[in-house]
Write a protein that holds these residues in place. Structure first.
Motif, PDB file in Angstrom:
ATOM      1  N   UNK A 114      -8.641   6.420   7.039  1.00 38.42           N
ATOM      2  CA  UNK A 114      -8.175   5.060   6.740  1.00 38.42           C
ATOM      3  C   UNK A 114      -8.443   4.125   7.915  1.00 38.42           C
ATOM      4  N   UNK A 115      -8.191   4.598   9.127  1.00 31.41           N
ATOM      5  CA  UNK A 115      -8.445   3.765  10.304  1.00 31.41           C
ATOM      6  C   UNK A 115      -9.933   3.454  10.433  1.00 31.41           C
ATOM      7  N   UNK A 116     -10.784   4.460  10.203  1.00 35.88           N
ATOM      8  CA  UNK A 116     -12.228   4.229  10.268  1.00 35.88           C
ATOM      9  C   UNK A 116     -12.668   3.250   9.186  1.00 35.88           C
ATOM     10  N   UNK A 136       1.328   3.676   7.168  1.00 32.09           N
ATOM     11  CA  UNK A 136       0.737   4.691   8.041  1.00 32.09           C
ATOM     12  C   UNK A 136       1.787   5.702   8.485  1.00 32.09           C
ATOM     13  N   UNK A 137       2.987   5.217   8.800  1.00 30.34           N
ATOM     14  CA  UNK A 137       4.057   6.129   9.216  1.00 30.34           C
ATOM     15  C   UNK A 137       4.470   7.052   8.077  1.00 30.34           C
ATOM     16  N   UNK A 138       4.431   6.538   6.861  1.00 29.94           N
ATOM     17  CA  UNK A 138       4.745   7.378   5.699  1.00 29.94           C
ATOM     18  C   UNK A 138       3.626   8.383   5.462  1.00 29.94           C
ATOM     19  N   UNK A 139       2.389   7.971   5.671  1.00 26.62           N
ATOM     20  CA  UNK A 139       1.250   8.867   5.476  1.00 26.62           C
ATOM     21  C   UNK A 139       1.311  10.059   6.430  1.00 26.62           C
ATOM     22  N   UNK A 140       1.568   9.819   7.704  1.00 27.35           N
ATOM     23  CA  UNK A 140       1.578  10.942   8.653  1.00 27.35           C
ATOM     24  C   UNK A 140       2.918  11.668   8.674  1.00 27.35           C
ATOM     25  N   UNK A 141       3.975  11.031   8.128  1.00 33.30           N
ATOM     26  CA  UNK A 141       5.250  11.694   7.938  1.00 33.30           C
ATOM     27  C   UNK A 141       5.958  12.060   9.229  1.00 33.30           C
ATOM     28  N   UNK A 142       7.099  12.739   9.075  1.00 31.70           N
ATOM     29  CA  UNK A 142       7.902  13.168  10.225  1.00 31.70           C
ATOM     30  C   UNK A 142       7.937  14.675  10.382  1.00 31.70           C
ATOM     31  N   UNK A 143       7.491  15.399   9.345  1.00 32.96           N
ATOM     32  CA  UNK A 143       7.444  16.854   9.436  1.00 32.96           C
ATOM     33  C   UNK A 143       6.183  17.264  10.194  1.00 32.96           C
ATOM     34  N   UNK A 144       5.898  18.558  10.211  1.00 27.24           N
ATOM     35  CA  UNK A 144       4.693  19.052  10.881  1.00 27.24           C
ATOM     36  C   UNK A 144       3.472  18.347  10.289  1.00 27.24           C
ATOM     37  N   UNK A 145       2.624  17.814  11.155  1.00 30.45           N
ATOM     38  CA  UNK A 145       1.480  17.014  10.715  1.00 30.45           C
ATOM     39  C   UNK A 145       0.377  17.935  10.207  1.00 30.45           C
ATOM     40  N   UNK A 187      -2.400   5.574  18.597  1.00 31.39           N
ATOM     41  CA  UNK A 187      -3.354   4.884  19.471  1.00 31.39           C
ATOM     42  C   UNK A 187      -4.537   4.400  18.652  1.00 31.39           C
ATOM     43  N   UNK A 188      -5.027   5.266  17.763  1.00 28.07           N
ATOM     44  CA  UNK A 188      -6.119   4.866  16.879  1.00 28.07           C
ATOM     45  C   UNK A 188      -5.727   3.708  15.981  1.00 28.07           C
ATOM     46  N   UNK A 189      -4.497   3.732  15.501  1.00 28.71           N
ATOM     47  CA  UNK A 189      -4.016   2.630  14.662  1.00 28.71           C
ATOM     48  C   UNK A 189      -4.058   1.312  15.428  1.00 28.71           C
ATOM     49  N   UNK A 190      -3.552   1.337  16.662  1.00 29.25           N
ATOM     50  CA  UNK A 190      -3.533   0.117  17.479  1.00 29.25           C
ATOM     51  C   UNK A 190      -4.951  -0.361  17.768  1.00 29.25           C
ATOM     52  N   UNK A 191      -5.856   0.567  18.099  1.00 32.06           N
ATOM     53  CA  UNK A 191      -7.232   0.184  18.426  1.00 32.06           C
ATOM     54  C   UNK A 191      -7.959  -0.384  17.215  1.00 32.06           C
TER      55      UNK A 191
END
Length: 418
Positions: free
Chosen positions: A130-132, A110-119, A25-29
């Protein structure tokens, strides 16, 4: 609603904020805001895309002139790929298509940064920063060719430890779009143990890109961006230009701001400005060599990748920014990759450069694009803002060099990239 219910709702909301859903959501905003600013804000934020990149791409599409092939160009040859892709839906939608391309590339990184494992808390912190940073930097974060290279740089650094060949590939591609990621390749060569693989990938890929350019008929135009950059004057946003801007503020009559129609930039004209512009290149070489020396010392003393790569990358990038005769506002985007890596690896240590980089981004947006005209007339407030930005960059460089030096002074454990 009872107190217990409110408490449970608050806990659930905090958990949501810490999850991937909130990050997206933050990415989209953040990206939606900057896209809107690019399309609607004053100051012509997309001027380079719609007025320069578009013309280059259309000339090539009609077979009239291929920049970098038929004529020397200020950019490496792969910069032409996103410029041409922006024409996919026609001239009327160049700006929207360009922004869609950059947002898509950012989304992949961004998807690679937050990954798919436990965040982890570290990756969550780096993602929010990065978003800020994008929001603080504003239109220039998406509206220039540099924006295309940032996701390549972030992904390349994140994969440096586990996939050095993939990292070298991404960073080398980035360098053939806009030169600056070559500094990250240098940092990679110094910091990783599988440096021969990195060098091999970078050299072979570069030879392949040059070979295709030569087959297309480029000749020496394929490396013409080197001479084109060397021939530039002292642009008003360059750190070295601050001295002459303050002279204008003080009322000097022999210093003026002029527009160079060949390279479409505002430059300083006055005693010593040409000499200063000429000295920036040797100064940059010296600065890079100093960073290399610091990095090699740390690596020879057994510095861990997790302690060395992020500050070394940051030092390289800031040297390129400070010892630069151009100093364009979009150069600030370069700070994102090493700071994101630093926050992923050692967040407590990287708080200082992260805060400084965010302030630099904010100062940059205030100056460009909305009130750039005030800098063109050397308004004291905006010259002060530019000066403050340069001082902050110097502070970041000092911090980065100190961190690189310390990385080679202690051998305590450090995290590596997951």
């Amino acid at each position: 609603m009872t107190g217990d219910e409110r408490g449970a709702t608050g806990v659930a909301f905090r958990r949501w904020l810490g999850g991937r859903g909130a990050l997206w959501v933050g990415f989209v905003l953040a990206h939606g805001l900057v896209v809107w600013l690019n399309l609607e804000a004053p100051g012509l934020p997309m001027g380079d895309v719609t007025g320069v990149y578009r013309i280059w791409a259309e000339n090539a599409a009609h077979g009239w002139l291929r920049m970098g092939i038929d004529a020397p160009w200020v950019y490496p040859i792969l910069a032409f790929a996103p410029m041409s892709a922006a024409l996919a839906f026609g001239e009327a939608y160049v700006a929207q298509t360009w922004l869609a391309i950059v947002v898509l590339l950012d989304a992949i990184a961004f998807s690679i940064l937050i990954g798919r494992a436990a965040l982890s808390r570290r990756r969550r912190l780096a993602a929010w920063w990065w978003l800020a940073f994008i929001a603080l930097l504003g239109p220039i974060a998406l509206g220039r060719i540099d924006a295309v290279t940032v996701p390549f740089a972030i992904t390349g650094l994140l994969w440096a430890a586990g996939r050095p060949r993939v990292a070298a590939t991404l960073l080398t591609i980035g360098a053939w779009v806009k030169v600056w990621p070559a500094a990250l390749v240098a940092a990679l060569v110094i910091a990783v143990r599988r440096r021969l693989e990195v060098v091999t990938v970078a050299v072979v890929l570069s030879i392949g890109i040059l070979g295709v350019s030569l087959l297309a008929g480029s000749g020496m135009n394929a490396v013409g961006f080197i001479a084109e950059q060397a021939g530039r004057g002292l642009q008003i946003e360059a750190p070295a230009a601050v001295f002459w801007l303050w002279r204008i503020v003080a009322g000097a009559k022999d210093v003026t701001i002029v527009y160079d129609r060949d390279i479409l930039t505002f430059q300083i004209a006055g005693p010593g400005a040409g000499t200063a512009a000429a000295l920036t290149t040797p100064l940059m070489i010296v600065g890079v060599l100093v960073v290399v020396a610091f990095g090699i010392r740390a690596a020879r003393r057994g510095a861990y990748l997790g302690r060395l790569l992020a500050p070394l990358s940051l030092a390289f990038v800031v040297v390129l920014m400070l010892a630069n005769k151009v100093g364009s506002p979009q150069f600030v985007t370069w700070l994102a990759a090493p700071v994101v890596l630093g926050l992923v690896l050692r967040p407590s240590r990287f708080v200082v450069p992260a805060v400084l980089a965010a302030a630099i981004a904010l100062f940059t947006q205030i100056i460009y694009p909305y009130w750039y005209g005030w800098l063109l007339i050397a308004n004291p407030a905006f010259v002060f803002l530019l000066t403050a930005k340069v001082v902050l960059l110097v502070a970041v460089l000092v911090w980065a060099l100190r961190a690189v030096w310390q990385a080679g002074s202690r051998r305590d454990g450090a995290p590596t990239i997951a």
